[in-house]
Design a protein around this motif. Sequence first.
Motif, PDB file in Angstrom:
ATOM      1  N   LYS A   1       0.843  -1.195   0.000  1.00 46.10           N
ATOM      2  CA  LYS A   1       0.000   0.000   0.000  1.00 46.10           C
ATOM      3  C   LYS A   1       0.878   1.245   0.000  1.00 46.10           C
ATOM      4  O   LYS A   1       2.032   1.223   0.433  1.00 46.10           O
ATOM      5  CB  LYS A   1      -0.921   0.018   1.224  1.00 46.10           C
ATOM      6  CG  LYS A   1      -0.193   0.106   2.551  1.00 46.10           C
ATOM      7  CD  LYS A   1      -1.168   0.132   3.731  1.00 46.10           C
ATOM      8  CE  LYS A   1      -0.424   0.213   5.068  1.00 46.10           C
ATOM      9  NZ  LYS A   1      -1.359   0.257   6.213  1.00 46.10           N
TER      10      LYS A   1
ATOM     11  N   ASP B   1       1.883   4.492   1.575  1.00 44.96           N
ATOM     12  CA  ASP B   1       1.827   5.168   2.863  1.00 44.96           C
ATOM     13  C   ASP B   1       3.073   6.021   3.002  1.00 44.96           C
ATOM     14  O   ASP B   1       3.872   6.152   2.057  1.00 44.96           O
ATOM     15  CB  ASP B   1       1.686   4.170   4.019  1.00 44.96           C
ATOM     16  CG  ASP B   1       2.810   3.133   4.057  1.00 44.96           C
ATOM     17  OD1 ASP B   1       3.848   3.325   3.382  1.00 44.96           O
ATOM     18  OD2 ASP B   1       2.660   2.115   4.775  1.00 44.96           O
ATOM     19  N   GLU B   2       3.263   6.616   4.150  1.00 41.28           N
ATOM     20  CA  GLU B   2       4.401   7.513   4.359  1.00 41.28           C
ATOM     21  C   GLU B   2       5.731   6.781   4.168  1.00 41.28           C
ATOM     22  O   GLU B   2       6.678   7.333   3.599  1.00 41.28           O
ATOM     23  CB  GLU B   2       4.328   8.120   5.766  1.00 41.28           C
ATOM     24  CG  GLU B   2       5.434   9.126   6.063  1.00 41.28           C
ATOM     25  CD  GLU B   2       5.329   9.715   7.459  1.00 41.28           C
ATOM     26  OE1 GLU B   2       6.236  10.478   7.853  1.00 41.28           O
ATOM     27  OE2 GLU B   2       4.335   9.417   8.172  1.00 41.28           O
TER      28      GLU B   2
END
Length: 384
Positions: free
Chosen positions: A222, A224-225
Amino acid sequence: MSSSRPQWSKRSLTAQAMGHVDPITKAVVPPIHVATTYIRDEDNAYSSGYVYGRPDNATVREAEGVLAMLEEAQAGALLFSSGMAAATAVFQALNPGDHIVASKVMYWALRSWLMTEAVRWGLKVDFVETDDLDALKAAVVPGKTKMVWVETPSNPLWTITDIAAAADIAHAAGARLAVDSTTASPVHTRPLSLGADIVMHAATKILNGHSDVVAGVLAGAKVDEFWDKVASIRKMQGAILGPFEAYLLMRGMRTLHLRTAAQARTAMDLAERFSAHPKIARVLYPGLPQHPGHDIAARQMEGGFGYMLSIQLTDGEAAAIRAAARVHLWKRATSLGGVESLIEHRASIEGPGTPCPPDLLRLSAGIEAVDDLFRDLDEALRVG
């Protein structure tokens, strides 16, 4: 009648490089884009989506698309200039003081980097036998461990770690799980579907398959940061794969499913034959029922157990080195996953501190006739 697009298999999509047809020439082979800079629009924007060659390239994107599809990676894939560049980018995205738990048996160059450079950067690293889930759970410290790095099957002993269980352990402690799946390939194992956050491949190996490209890839579960930070590291350090190398990688991947199937069959055949050889004390291959990780491998690997195996000789280290020196069809060379079969006395390469037994020969099964491969090594083992 439904007008929806057919859902082609991964094998078909890979063989046709996702079905790309060049819109200008109608070529079925994607072109190589070598430009490093691109024209701005009149309003100074970049409507083409391309700005500069260091962070992005159209040919690289094509190959990344195939890899993301193979790994079912929602975040996509990032190609790097080598497997080491890809792997170290994951650790560089951590912060000083973060704790890492990694497989004790793993690719020696990355293990060496973790023992030296990672520690120098302030990262704390513990190596454990990750196939031992109790040992893995004991090593992971909730709130402190930020990354669990698993290589499975692990080089060169081919131990198997339960990816789904490792993911549960990592996530329960607030850590991410990254899996080096170079040996398995996306054809045999999809770590992201088993709960991993990141999967890494040294694309130099089976993904390319022709021993003419050095490359690495990360695929993410995924966006994300953390994933954005990894992408930023590749951009800022200029670690992207070159366009010609991406083209060669794409060319190699078109036959990935055929090669992995053939090489896994050869590895299995050789493992079974060598298990009864009088000069061989032990065969390490997860496809063998007696392998300690066989049941887990059978559960998380599909269509075969990979192209790598190792043998340990009854007469020890000197006999192993002599056998490697006497082969003709097998090639004495470092690396793995190519169409040519390779043999290597691994402990000599890794040097002091290696967990590799001195009597071990690492074998990378290619696409030659299996009878020829067996006869060549059998004769080398029996001489002397």
